[in-house]
Design a protein around this motif. Structure first.
Motif, short mmCIF file in Angstrom:
data_model
loop_
_atom_site.label_atom_id
_atom_site.label_comp_id
_atom_site.label_asym_id
_atom_site.label_seq_id
_atom_site.Cartn_x
_atom_site.Cartn_y
_atom_site.Cartn_z
N HIS A 258 20.63 -50.92 107.26
CA HIS A 258 20.25 -50.08 108.28
C HIS A 258 21.86 -50.82 109.54
O HIS A 258 22.61 -49.88 110.18
CB HIS A 258 19.70 -50.68 109.76
N GLY A 259 21.91 -51.96 109.07
CA GLY A 259 23.12 -52.37 110.32
C GLY A 259 24.51 -52.06 108.69
O GLY A 259 25.65 -52.03 109.74
N LEU A 260 24.45 -51.62 107.53
CA LEU A 260 25.58 -51.14 106.84
C LEU A 260 25.39 -49.23 107.10
O LEU A 260 26.37 -48.54 106.97
CB LEU A 260 25.81 -51.26 105.54
N GLY A 261 24.40 -48.63 108.63
CA GLY A 261 24.75 -47.09 108.10
C GLY A 261 24.68 -46.66 106.99
O GLY A 261 24.33 -45.51 106.99
N ARG A 262 23.93 -47.26 106.37
CA ARG A 262 23.03 -46.39 104.87
C ARG A 262 21.64 -45.98 105.43
O ARG A 262 21.21 -46.33 106.47
CB ARG A 262 22.25 -47.38 104.22
N GLY A 263 21.69 -44.56 104.82
CA GLY A 263 20.13 -44.38 104.95
C GLY A 263 18.92 -44.69 104.50
O GLY A 263 19.11 -45.84 103.64
N ILE A 264 17.66 -44.46 105.65
CA ILE A 264 16.75 -45.47 105.04
C ILE A 264 15.48 -44.09 104.68
O ILE A 264 14.78 -43.47 105.83
CB ILE A 264 15.85 -46.79 106.08
N GLY A 265 14.53 -44.47 104.07
CA GLY A 265 13.27 -43.61 103.47
C GLY A 265 12.52 -44.42 103.56
O GLY A 265 12.16 -45.12 102.80
N ALA A 266 11.32 -44.11 103.75
CA ALA A 266 9.42 -44.68 103.55
C ALA A 266 8.35 -43.30 103.64
O ALA A 266 8.68 -41.87 103.87
CB ALA A 266 9.09 -45.51 105.34
N VAL A 267 7.88 -44.06 103.18
CA VAL A 267 6.42 -42.77 102.02
C VAL A 267 5.21 -43.51 103.16
O VAL A 267 5.01 -44.17 103.23
CB VAL A 267 6.65 -43.89 100.27
N PRO A 268 5.34 -42.50 103.92
CA PRO A 268 4.16 -42.77 105.10
C PRO A 268 2.42 -42.65 103.96
O PRO A 268 2.75 -42.51 102.55
CB PRO A 268 3.77 -41.12 105.40
N GLY A 269 1.80 -43.48 104.45
CA GLY A 269 0.44 -43.74 103.09
C GLY A 269 -0.37 -44.52 104.22
O GLY A 269 -0.34 -43.72 105.44
N LEU A 282 8.60 -48.19 110.07
CA LEU A 282 9.53 -47.34 109.72
C LEU A 282 9.57 -46.39 110.12
O LEU A 282 10.36 -46.10 111.57
CB LEU A 282 9.87 -47.98 108.74
N ILE A 283 8.39 -45.43 110.13
CA ILE A 283 8.87 -44.20 110.58
C ILE A 283 8.43 -44.35 111.77
O ILE A 283 9.09 -43.03 112.60
CB ILE A 283 7.85 -43.29 109.47
N LYS A 284 7.01 -44.17 112.46
CA LYS A 284 7.13 -44.80 113.90
C LYS A 284 8.76 -44.62 114.85
O LYS A 284 8.24 -44.74 115.57
CB LYS A 284 5.61 -45.61 113.48
N GLN A 285 8.92 -46.10 114.31
CA GLN A 285 9.60 -46.62 115.30
C GLN A 285 11.19 -45.61 115.43
O GLN A 285 12.89 -46.19 115.51
CB GLN A 285 10.54 -47.65 114.61
N GLY A 286 11.18 -44.81 114.05
CA GLY A 286 12.47 -43.67 113.72
C GLY A 286 13.37 -44.23 112.92
O GLY A 286 14.84 -43.94 113.29
N VAL A 287 13.43 -45.48 112.40
CA VAL A 287 14.08 -46.19 111.30
C VAL A 287 14.84 -45.35 110.33
O VAL A 287 15.26 -45.66 109.68
CB VAL A 287 13.91 -47.68 111.18
N ALA A 288 13.12 -44.84 109.90
CA ALA A 288 13.20 -44.94 108.95
C ALA A 288 13.16 -42.79 108.51
O ALA A 288 11.49 -42.18 109.52
CB ALA A 288 12.82 -45.67 107.80
N SER A 289 13.46 -42.12 107.56
CA SER A 289 13.55 -40.46 107.60
C SER A 289 11.53 -40.57 106.75
O SER A 289 11.49 -41.46 105.37
CB SER A 289 14.06 -40.37 106.66
N VAL A 290 10.80 -39.37 106.51
CA VAL A 290 9.91 -39.53 105.93
C VAL A 290 10.27 -39.12 104.33
O VAL A 290 10.81 -37.83 104.36
CB VAL A 290 8.63 -38.23 106.23
N ILE A 291 9.65 -39.34 103.53
CA ILE A 291 9.51 -39.51 102.21
C ILE A 291 8.74 -39.00 101.08
O ILE A 291 7.87 -39.49 101.50
CB ILE A 291 10.59 -40.74 101.56
N THR A 292 8.36 -38.37 100.87
CA THR A 292 7.69 -37.17 99.92
C THR A 292 7.43 -36.37 98.95
O THR A 292 6.92 -36.82 98.05
CB THR A 292 6.68 -36.53 101.03
N GLN A 293 8.52 -35.90 98.40
CA GLN A 293 9.35 -35.65 97.48
C GLN A 293 10.84 -36.39 97.01
O GLN A 293 11.36 -36.33 97.74
CB GLN A 293 9.27 -34.79 97.13
#
Length: 334
Positions: A258-269, A282-293
Motif C-alpha cells: 500500500h505504501g509503495l503504491g502497488r496493487g492489492i487484491g483479496a479473495v472474498p471468503g 481489506l475489500i470492505k475498507q476499499g484497500v483491496a480489489s476483489v480477486i476471483t480469477q
C-alpha cells in the motif's frame, strides 16, 4: 592497523559486510548507505564523525549497534559466505529490481540469490506476490492453486515466502504448471525454513529463484520475517491475499504494498471463517480489489493507476486499526 573500510574491496564487499553487521530495514543504515555508498558507510561506523542530516544521538546509537557486531573474524565470514556459491546483487547490477529502489532508505543493502536472478530484471507487472495464512483452509489452497496455475500459464512470476499454507500452495502450483516462482526468505539461503519445506525450497533454487537479504548462516526471527515482507511487496507489481486472519503477519506485506503504491487484491471468503476475515476486511475498507480469477490478478498488475494507489486507504494510514509499520514497528503478530 587497517580499518575495516580499508580492508574492504569495493562496493559489493562493503554491502556484504553491512548485511552481516546491520539488521535488515535499519533506517539509519539505509539513510547513510543511500547517500554515501557502502565503503564510506563502513568508514563512518568506525569513525567519530558527524553524519549530515542525522542527530548525534541517533548516530551514536547506530554506531553502538553495528560496532558490537564487528567480530575479529568478520572478513573470514565474508570469505566463507562467498564459498557457498550464492549470487549477490547490488543496485549497480543489471538484475537488481528497480522496485527495490522504491523502498528508499528501507532498501536492502544486498540481495543474496540462488537460481534465475534474471527473473528480477523484468517489469514489475511480470511479478505478483501471493501470500497469506499459514493455517490455510482447503478453500484457500484451492483458490491459490487456481490463481497460481493461471498466472504460470500467463508467464507471470509468482513470489511467495516459502511458508506453510498459502505461500507453499502458491509455489507448488506454479512448479506443477511448469511456471516461474521466487521464494523470498527470512533466513540465510543455506538454511531451509521451515525444515519441512527443504525439498520444496531446493526445487525452487534449482528451477526458480531463492532470494534473501540476509547472509548465509543467519536464522529467522520475528523481526526478520516482518522485514522480509517489504521485499515481497517491492519486488512485485501487486500483492494478492487469498486467506489471512486480521492479525496475520502476512498483512504487513499489504501495508508495505500500500505504501509503495502497488496493487492489492483479496479473495472474498466465508464470513464465518477466521482466515477470510482479513481479505474480507481489506475489500470492505476499499484497500483491496476483489480477486476471483486469474484475469482479475492480471488486470491488477496491468492497471495504469499505480502512482495514485499509495496513501489511498479509506482510513488513511490505518488498516484494521493498525498503523502502517515503519522501521521499529512490528505490526500484527506472525
Amino acid at each position: 592497523m587497517a580499518t575495516l573500510a580499508e580492508q574492504v574491496q569495493g562496493e559489493r564487499m562493503a554491502r556484504i559486510v553491512l548485511s552481516m553487521i546491520a539488521e535488515p530495514n535499519d533506517l539509519t543504515t539505509g539513510y547513510i548507505l543511500g547517500r554515501h555508498g557502502g565503503v564510506a558507510t563502513l568508514s563512518l561506523v568506525e569513525s567519530d564523525h558527524d553524519v549530515t542530516g542525522l542527530g548525534r544521538a541517533d548516530v551514536l546509537l547506530w554506531r553502538e549497534r553495528l560496532r558490537a557486531r564487528i567480530a575479529p573474524d568478520l572478513l573470514e565470514r565474508v570469505a566463507e559466505a562467498e564459498q557457498h556459491g550464492f549470487g549477490t546483487l547490488i543496485p549497480a547490477d543489471r538484475e537488481w529490481s528497480v522496485g527495490l529502489d522504491d523502498l528508499g532508505d528501507r532498501a536492502p543493502y544486498v540481495l543474496w540469490t540462488q537460481g534465475a536472478s534474471t527473473f528480477l530484471a523484468t517489469a514489475l507487472s511480470d511479478r505478483v506476490t501471493i501470500t497469506g495464512a499459514r493455517a490455510s483452509t482447503h478453500y484457500g489452497e484451492h483458490v491459490t492453486n487456481e490463481l497460481a496455475t493461471g498466472l504460470a500459464d500467463e508467464e507471470r512470476v509468482v513470489i511467495a515466502g516459502g511458508a506453510y499454507g498459502i505461500d507453499s500452495a502458491a509455489h507448488r502450483s506454479v512448479l506443477a504448471a511448469g511456471g516461474q516462482t521466487i521464494a523470498v526468505l527470512a533466513t540465510g539461503l543455506d538454511r531451509r525454513y521451515p525444515a519441512a519445506h527443504t525439498e520444496l525450497l531446493d526445487r525452487i533454487g534449482d528451477t526458480g529463484l531463492l532470494v534473501s537479504e540476509l547472509p548465509p548462516g543467519v536464522a529467522p526471527t520475528r523481526e526478520r520475517f516482518i522485514a522480509r515482507n517489504r521485499l515481497m511487496a517491492a519486488l512485485s507489481g501487486g500483492v494478492v491475499i487469498p486467506e489471512a486472519g486480521v492479525r496475520s503477519g502476512s498483512l504487513t506485506t499489504v501495508f508495505s504494498a500500500h505504501g509503495l503504491g502497488r496493487g492489492i487484491g483479496a479473495v472474498p471468503g466465508s464470513v464465518t471463517s477466521a482466515v477470510s476475515n482479513g481479505p474480507n476486511e481489506l475489500i470492505k475498507q476499499g484497500v483491496a480489489s476483489v480477486i476471483t480469477q486469474t484475469s482479475d490478478v492480471i488486470a491488477l498488475l496491468d492497471a495504469d493507476e499505480a502512482p495514485e494507489r499509495a496513501g489511498n486507504s479509506v482510513r488513511g494510514d490505518r488498516v484494521f486499526g493498525y498503523r502502517r509499520p515503519t522501521s521499529g514497528t512490528t505490526g500484527p503478530s506472525i
